[in-house]
Scaffold this motif. Structure first.
Motif, PDB file in Angstrom:
ATOM      1  N   VAL A 225      53.150  68.143  17.806  1.00 27.08           N
ATOM      2  CA  VAL A 225      51.975  68.914  17.371  1.00 27.08           C
ATOM      3  C   VAL A 225      52.018  70.243  18.101  1.00 27.08           C
ATOM      4  CG1 VAL A 225      49.464  69.052  17.308  1.00 27.08           C
ATOM      5  CG2 VAL A 225      50.585  66.845  17.025  1.00 27.08           C
ATOM      6  N   LYS A 226      52.003  71.323  17.300  1.00 28.85           N
ATOM      7  CA  LYS A 226      52.053  72.659  17.893  1.00 28.85           C
ATOM      8  C   LYS A 226      50.843  73.459  17.435  1.00 28.85           C
ATOM      9  CE  LYS A 226      56.471  73.712  16.508  1.00 28.85           C
ATOM     10  NZ  LYS A 226      57.820  74.305  16.621  1.00 28.85           N
ATOM     11  N   GLU A 227      50.396  74.376  18.274  1.00 30.61           N
ATOM     12  CA  GLU A 227      49.283  75.237  17.877  1.00 30.61           C
ATOM     13  C   GLU A 227      49.712  76.167  16.770  1.00 30.61           C
ATOM     14  OE1 GLU A 227      48.001  77.030  21.621  1.00 30.61           O
ATOM     15  OE2 GLU A 227      46.172  75.851  21.522  1.00 30.61           O
ATOM     16  N   LEU A 235      52.081  70.866  21.958  1.00 29.20           N
ATOM     17  CA  LEU A 235      50.974  70.414  22.810  1.00 29.20           C
ATOM     18  C   LEU A 235      51.211  68.961  23.213  1.00 29.20           C
ATOM     19  CD1 LEU A 235      48.059  71.820  20.644  1.00 29.20           C
ATOM     20  CD2 LEU A 235      48.728  72.673  22.896  1.00 29.20           C
ATOM     21  N   GLU A 276      50.299  50.159  10.348  1.00 28.25           N
ATOM     22  CA  GLU A 276      49.299  51.123  10.820  1.00 28.25           C
ATOM     23  C   GLU A 276      48.515  50.583  12.026  1.00 28.25           C
ATOM     24  OE1 GLU A 276      48.265  54.289   9.348  1.00 28.25           O
ATOM     25  OE2 GLU A 276      46.879  54.379  11.040  1.00 28.25           O
ATOM     26  N   PHE A 298      41.589  67.257  25.091  1.00 24.06           N
ATOM     27  CA  PHE A 298      41.949  67.105  23.668  1.00 24.06           C
ATOM     28  C   PHE A 298      43.387  66.650  23.476  1.00 24.06           C
ATOM     29  CE2 PHE A 298      44.549  70.900  22.612  1.00 24.06           C
ATOM     30  CZ  PHE A 298      44.435  71.611  23.804  1.00 24.06           C
ATOM     31  N   HIS A 301      44.052  62.911  22.925  1.00 23.71           N
ATOM     32  CA  HIS A 301      43.962  62.518  21.518  1.00 23.71           C
ATOM     33  C   HIS A 301      45.264  62.845  20.777  1.00 23.71           C
ATOM     34  CE1 HIS A 301      42.276  61.887  17.572  1.00 23.71           C
ATOM     35  NE2 HIS A 301      42.849  63.021  17.236  1.00 23.71           N
ATOM     36  N   LEU A 302      45.854  64.005  21.087  1.00 23.28           N
ATOM     37  CA  LEU A 302      47.092  64.390  20.408  1.00 23.28           C
ATOM     38  C   LEU A 302      48.248  63.472  20.813  1.00 23.28           C
ATOM     39  CD1 LEU A 302      46.848  68.294  20.550  1.00 23.28           C
ATOM     40  CD2 LEU A 302      46.224  66.751  18.688  1.00 23.28           C
ATOM     41  N   ALA A 305      47.961  60.518  18.790  1.00 22.77           N
ATOM     42  CA  ALA A 305      48.351  60.781  17.396  1.00 22.77           C
ATOM     43  C   ALA A 305      49.871  60.808  17.235  1.00 22.77           C
ATOM     44  CB  ALA A 305      47.741  62.102  16.924  1.00 22.77           C
ATOM     45  N   ARG A 308      51.373  57.168  17.373  1.00 18.72           N
ATOM     46  CA  ARG A 308      51.111  56.458  16.110  1.00 18.72           C
ATOM     47  C   ARG A 308      52.053  56.964  15.009  1.00 18.72           C
ATOM     48  NH1 ARG A 308      48.630  56.806  11.225  1.00 18.72           N
ATOM     49  NH2 ARG A 308      48.261  59.030  11.463  1.00 18.72           N
ATOM     50  N   ARG A 309      52.134  58.261  14.918  1.00 17.47           N
ATOM     51  CA  ARG A 309      52.934  58.857  13.846  1.00 17.47           C
ATOM     52  C   ARG A 309      54.422  58.577  14.018  1.00 17.47           C
ATOM     53  NH1 ARG A 309      50.193  64.550  12.041  1.00 17.47           N
ATOM     54  NH2 ARG A 309      48.266  63.584  11.363  1.00 17.47           N
ATOM     55  N   HIS A 320      50.487  60.207   7.149  1.00 14.43           N
ATOM     56  CA  HIS A 320      49.357  61.068   6.767  1.00 14.43           C
ATOM     57  C   HIS A 320      48.301  60.303   5.976  1.00 14.43           C
ATOM     58  CE1 HIS A 320      51.100  64.597   8.276  1.00 14.43           C
ATOM     59  NE2 HIS A 320      52.020  64.749   7.374  1.00 14.43           N
ATOM     60  N   ALA A 321      48.674  59.127   5.477  1.00 18.05           N
ATOM     61  CA  ALA A 321      47.813  58.446   4.504  1.00 18.05           C
ATOM     62  C   ALA A 321      46.427  58.172   5.084  1.00 18.05           C
ATOM     63  CB  ALA A 321      48.478  57.166   4.074  1.00 18.05           C
TER      64      ALA A 321
ATOM     65  N   GLY B 381      42.865  60.924   2.461  1.00 22.49           N
ATOM     66  CA  GLY B 381      43.953  60.960   3.446  1.00 22.49           C
ATOM     67  C   GLY B 381      43.641  61.882   4.611  1.00 22.49           C
ATOM     68  N   ARG B 382      44.635  62.058   5.482  1.00 23.46           N
ATOM     69  CA  ARG B 382      44.393  62.830   6.704  1.00 23.46           C
ATOM     70  C   ARG B 382      44.610  64.318   6.532  1.00 23.46           C
ATOM     71  NH1 ARG B 382      46.246  57.852   9.135  1.00 23.46           N
ATOM     72  NH2 ARG B 382      44.820  57.281  10.800  1.00 23.46           N
ATOM     73  N   GLU B 558      43.761  64.730  11.829  1.00 25.46           N
ATOM     74  CA  GLU B 558      44.034  63.919  13.008  1.00 25.46           C
ATOM     75  C   GLU B 558      44.416  64.786  14.213  1.00 25.46           C
ATOM     76  OE1 GLU B 558      47.407  61.306  12.744  1.00 25.46           O
ATOM     77  OE2 GLU B 558      46.631  59.949  14.279  1.00 25.46           O
ATOM     78  N   PRO B 677      43.734  73.701  17.304  1.00 30.74           N
ATOM     79  CA  PRO B 677      43.567  72.244  17.201  1.00 30.74           C
ATOM     80  C   PRO B 677      42.430  71.742  18.103  1.00 30.74           C
ATOM     81  CG  PRO B 677      45.892  72.785  17.299  1.00 30.74           C
ATOM     82  CD  PRO B 677      45.138  74.085  17.490  1.00 30.74           C
ATOM     83  N   LEU B 681      39.202  69.661  16.767  1.00 28.89           N
ATOM     84  CA  LEU B 681      38.905  68.308  17.256  1.00 28.89           C
ATOM     85  C   LEU B 681      37.512  68.270  17.887  1.00 28.89           C
ATOM     86  CD1 LEU B 681      42.378  67.345  18.803  1.00 28.89           C
ATOM     87  CD2 LEU B 681      41.495  66.781  16.543  1.00 28.89           C
TER      88      LEU B 681
END
Ligand SMILES: Cc1cc2nc3c(=O)[nH]c(=O)nc-3n(C[C@H](O)[C@H](O)[C@H](O)COP(=O)(O)OP(=O)(O)OC[C@H]3O[C@@H](n4cnc5c(N)ncnc54)[C@H](O)[C@@H]3O)c2cc1C
Lengths: 321, 692
Positions: A225-227, A235, A276, A298, A301-302, A305, A308-309, A320-321, B381-382, B558, B677, B681
């Motif tokens: 995850v990037k800004e 991040l 999932e 924050f 949380h990332l 994420a 999980r991903r 993404h679902a 979805g997300r 997310e 982000p 959030l």
């Protein structure tokens, strides 16, 4: 820039001799020269190794893959073998930095690059890692700092590729000019608790010749995850691999070292196919020991994420679902 | 991708800038590329933290470094922002200069800085009694009332070419290269600073790598270059480095904008209370947030104030005060539309003040695919898709400019105007305007700018350059043509006004024969003829700068990552001189707007007051992958006969449109820029109690 002595090594003996005289290795030079221009790195002698072409390239060997120390990030990103056998590895670097940087930056330089902490990187802040008295991140703005406490300094490890190497238990092959040395990458990196000034175990008189991946994983995935999507450090990022009925879940950019999420690995156990629900439980476990600082909550949380991903992606599922 | 609604009033439809090759091959020489022989290097010594002073510095050690010419440090001088100047160093080389900086090994006394606007904000002041009574009527009258506070960050100008001057004070005069938006004004400044008459001063700024409002004065660095060059009788280079540029090169002040607005069920805005505060430097001033604007906001009671921080001084920045104001008021427009359950486009059209923009809203809605817009947060979805829109405009006053058009015997045309091309394509505009006016291929015309010896033109601020230059260039071209006709008349033994001309062909009235441009020019008695032109009302024409923008975003609910997928801009700018440069201005405005909306922010350390991201790694500017598909529609109508502003209006609506698209995507509104982000959030946690 300060003036400095410059040499070019043609072979291992020459390089070892230079290192003996206190020379510092320059590979792509992306990080080293930046550090020198900012006058954080005060090396007085530099030896370029870009002429040592034997240190370059990706070869299959002994059932594994050997990546020469001078192999560039883009060579890794474009490699067909890796793309098929271990897609997470090229994925860690194919969007890192910029296309120009990726053409020059090397794998060894990438795992040895110094932390991006904005206090460390500014000469005015005499921080712990520069022999000072305080870590400025404690009371200052720590948005991009570690969320896992590992000592008095709160850097994150900046390498994108290191977590993929840690996931498969790569060996770092080094040399002092006479004898080959081998380091298990899983205990190659040093936490601030272990050493405040160094981020890894490589001694000054040795150089990396190759990174050896003994075995390709059955499944693998990288998620970041990037800004911003152009030249930005993540991040948070995660590499998940599955081999021999075991998952490796490695978090990046959230701790002073590439961080093995053992609690998460315990949650998924031997299960090859992760749904999932299980992925979410593993993600929760991965951040159980996180202790964010004042500005970076924050990113817990990332971190969750990306775990999980990565697990779902490694199992070929749409996260993404 | 781009599209033009009416190609009729476009002087040059497709050709790239004549200097494009120089720019992409690196042969264009900017101020920072000037290294005259025997040049000295000068740089300010700067205090790195928010407030305090230098206690000690090893000046002797710095002076002892070979090649160091001068070291001057004011110990104890109190400074109130990171980057404040406390001395200077001059050396024979950049390396010696930096060695000396390091050798100072300064120690500092650091006081507590003011860095966090939301902690320092004192809230909304009481309005006076009468205003209060009016507001009470509005808010208690059964109307829908929306109350919200929006904030924006400090954005630094981040010009690719830093501020800088290279000055050579010689015995007989001064030659200076300055990276400036006002080459004529700089001649005056250099003349004053060096005590040479303006006739003995020439300032060059042929190429300038961006200014965005921050390059109107000589600055501390230019003043230093002038003084040291005069003292030492050597040329001096004083070019800021990136860190100096961020800390002291100007910035767009941040803002806190409170709005409480009442709206009727019909959708008509009734009015309300607005209080805007800008975050400025410790000396105060330079704020000026433009909120409200564009729409009929009814009866508004408005107050404004400044909030002083220990940060660098704000400077005019591309549409000063507008992008901040637009972000807040366009966010409020969507919140009001939601309160009366109206579509945001319909709601805007109802409260619009400009008929042109009402039409632009329809066109933009069609091009972005507004009909696909779902209810807020409605994508399954997300990954959430959202659409948003916003409006902008610009005032277009007349002004002054002069121009020389020289027609050479060879037929070649040279046009000189004392303006500067800060990257916008001003020299292209000069070339294409003259070529179009004279009906010649542009390869025969050379527009020259960026030299203080040329006829004076305006500084490039307020998006005036094109709209003031075009009438002057056309006037000079017309006058030069008149001079050429006089030459021909004397050869053909006729009256000049009997000679007709069009599209490169003269008609000899004595024999009705056509004479081509080059053949005619070859008949002139001297080497060239010159027409001196001025801003001429005859060429002012009609036109305006109304604009609307529509944005489509994708938000990862997310992770909070926002990706702009597409931007449609419908931009009026009167007559178009060169379609590519005009579209380029629109695209540039949008990209800078995206960067403002999502990425850029000056980060001051709460502990030390130092800027933590005075670089391009942690100060995040939109890069290639962050730039979406941009559809830049130049809204040119038959009535658009005069050139109008484009550079500033094109950056005004972007952030507001993005914020609205994000709110539509998520069903959660982020009221604080940049929309990182972290902010997404936090907003989800605050407004929904959970993420994703
Ligand atoms: C704009 C930008 C964005 C970036 N984004 C990312 C990102 O997202 N993720 C990421 O991982 N990186 C990122 N980087 C960092 C970049 O990938 C590293 O700086 C680069 O990989 C370093 O490799 P190099 O070959 O240039 O190393 P060098 O700078 O040459 O060397 C780095 C260090 O390694 C040592 N060294 C190098 N080779 C050897 C060897 N064979 N043996 C022993 N020591 C050696 C050097 O002595 C030095 O200490 C970014 C860089 C930039 C400029």
């Amino acid at each position: 820039m300060r003036s400095f002595g410059y040499a070019e090594a043609e072979n291992a003996q020459g390089l070892a001799a230079a290192l003996g005289k206190g020379y510092r290795i320059k590979a792509g030079g992306i990080d080293l020269l930046d550090m020198m221009k900012e006058r954080i790195d005060k090396s007085e002698r530099i030896v370029s190794i870009t002429g040592m072409t034997e240190l370059r390239g990706i070869k299959e060997r002994d059932g594994g893959v050997a990546i020469g120390a001078l192999t560039t990030l883009n060579e890794i990103a474009r490699d067909e073998t890796l793309r098929k056998a271990f897609p997470a590895l090229p994925d860690t670097v194919c969007n890192a930095a910029t296309p120009q940087v990726r053409e020059v930056a090397t794998i060894a330089g990438n795992i040895l690059q110094r932390p991006r902490c904005w206090f460390f990187r500014q000469a005015e802040y005499n921080c712990l890692r520069k022999s000072g008295q305080a870590c400025y991140a404690v009371a200052g703005d720590n948005t991009y700092h570690s969320i896992y406490p590992m000592g008095a300094c709160h850097i994150t490890h900046p390498s994108n590729i290191a977590p993929a190497l840690v996931a498969v238990g790569a060996q770092i092959i080094a040399s002092d000019g006479k004898n080959p040395k081998s380091y298990d990458i899983r205990d190659f990196f040093l936490t601030p608790e272990q050493d405040l000034k160094r981020e890894n175990k490589l001694p000054q008189n040795e150089f990396i010749t190759e990174i050896f991946l003994p075995k390709m994983p059955e499944k693998s995935a990288y998620v970041e995850v990037k800004e911003k999507q152009s030249f930005d450090w993540p991040l948070a990022a995660c590499v998940a691999t599955y081999a021999d009925k075991k998952w490796s879940i490695i978090l990046a950019h959230v701790a002073p070292v590439p961080l093995r999420a053992t609690l998460a690995e315990n949650v998924v156990g031997e299960k090859a196919d992760i749904d999932e629900n299980l992925a979410l439980q593993a993600a929760e476990a991965a951040v159980k020991t996180a202790q964010p600082m004042a500005y970076n909550g924050f990113r817990v949380h990332l971190a969750k994420a990306v775990v999980r991903r990565a697990l779902l992606k490694a199992c070929g599922k749409d996260f993404h679902a | 991708m781009s599209e033009t609604t009416a190609p009729k009033n476009i002087m040059q439809p497709k050709e790239p800038r004549p200097d494009v090759r120089q720019k992409v091959t690196g042969t264009a020489r900017y101020t920072a590329d000037q290294y005259p022989a025997k040049v000295l290097y000068a740089r300010s010594v700067r205090f790195p933290f928010g407030k305090g002073s230098i206690v000690n510095a090893d000046v002797e050690k710095a002076r002892a470094i070979p090649g160091v010419v001068l070291v001057d440090v004011k110990k104890g001088k109190s400074v109130n922002y990171a980057g404040g100047i406390v001395g200077r160093i001059v050396a024979e080389s950049k390396d010696a200069l930096e060695d000396a900086m390091e050798a100072l090994n300064a120690t500092y006394e650091v006081e507590q800085s003011r860095t966090n606007p939301s902690k320092l904000y004192e809230g909304v002041p009481e309005a006076d009694a009468q205003a209060n009574a009016e507001l009470k009527g509005l808010f208690d009258g059964g109307l829908k009332v929306v109350e919200a506070t929006y904030t924006t960050q400090v954005q630094t100008h981040s010009c690719l070419e830093p501020h800088g001057s290279v000055v050579d004070v010689r015995q007989d005069g001064v030659e200076a290269w300055v990276s400036t938006q006002a080459v004529m004004a700089l001649e005056d400044a250099v003349s004053n600073t060096t005590d040479f008459p303006a006739s003995k001063v020439v300032v060059h700024s042929e190429f300038v790598g961006g200014g965005f409002g921050s390059k109107f004065s000589l600055g501390a660095e230019g003043t230093m270059a002038c003084r040291v060059s005069k003292e030492r009788a050597r040329p001096v280079r004083a070019i800021l480095n990136r860190s100096e540029e961020h800390c002291d090169g100007g910035n767009r002040p941040g803002s806190i904008q409170y709005m409480k607005i009442a709206v009727k069920d019909s959708g008509e805005i009734a009015g309300g209370r607005v209080h805007v505060v800008s975050t400025v430097d410790a000396d105060g001033g330079g704020g000026g947030i433009r909120n409200p604007n564009y729409y009929k906001f009814g009866n508004v009671v408005r107050t404004e104030g400044d909030l002083a921080l220990n940060g660098g001084k704000p400077q005019a920045f591309r549409a000063p005060g507008f992008p901040q104001g637009s972000f807040a008021l366009e966010s409020m427009m969507d919140e009001l539309a939601a309160a009366v359950k109206m579509d945001p486009v319909a709601f805007r059209k109802l409260n619009e003040t400009s008929r042109r923009r009402i039409e632009q809203f329809d066109r933009g809605a069609e091009l972005i695919g507004w009909k696909d817009r779902k209810a807020d947060g409605g994508t399954p979805g997300r990954i959430k898709i959202g659409y948003g829109c916003a409006a902008g405009s610009w005032g277009n006053g007349k002004g002054k400019c002069s121009s020389d058009c020289e027609i050479h015997r060879s037929g070649e045309v040279e046009v000189r105007v004392g303006i500067q091309d800060i990257g916008t394509g001003a020299s292209t505009v000069v070339t294409d305007t003259a070529a179009w006016h004279l009906g010649l291929p542009r390869t025969m015309v050379t527009g020259k700018v960026g030299n203080s010896d040329y006829p004076p033109g305006p500084g490039s601020g307020g998006s005036v350059t094109t709209r003031m230059t075009v009438p002057a260039v056309r006037d000079s071209a017309e006058k030069a043509l008149g001079e050429l006709k006089k030459e021909l008349a004397s050869v053909w033994k006729t009256e000049p006004d009997k000679i007709s001309y069009g599209e490169g062909v003269f008609v000899n009235p004595t024999n009705n024969q056509n004479v081509a441009w080059k053949d005619a020019c070859a008949m002139m008695s001297g080497a060239s003829v010159v027409g001196h032109g001025r801003f001429n009302d005859e060429y002012w024409g009609e036109g305006g700068s109304d604009t609307v923008q529509f944005v489509k975003v994708e938000v990862d609910s997310e992770t909070g990552v926002v990706k702009v997928k597409k931007v449609v801009a419908i931009q009026a700018c009167g007559q178009v001189c060169n379609r590519l440069t005009a579209e380029n201005q629109v695209c540039g405005g949008i990209i800078q707007g995206i960067s403002f909306a999502l990425f850029e922010q000056r980060m001051l350390d709460p502990m030390t007051g130092g800027q933590l991201n005075a670089d391009f790694i942690n100060y995040k500017v939109a890069g290639p992958v962050d730039v979406p598909e941009i559809v830049a529609v130049l809204d040119v109508r038959d009535t658009d006969t005069g050139a109008r502003s484009i550079g500033e209006p094109s950056t005004i609506p972007t952030a507001g449109a993005i914020a609205n698209a994000v709110a539509n995507a998520l069903g959660v509104r982020v009221r604080h820029l940049p929309i990182t982000p972290q902010r997404v959030l936090e907003a989800m946690l605050e407004q929904k109690g959970a993420i994703a």
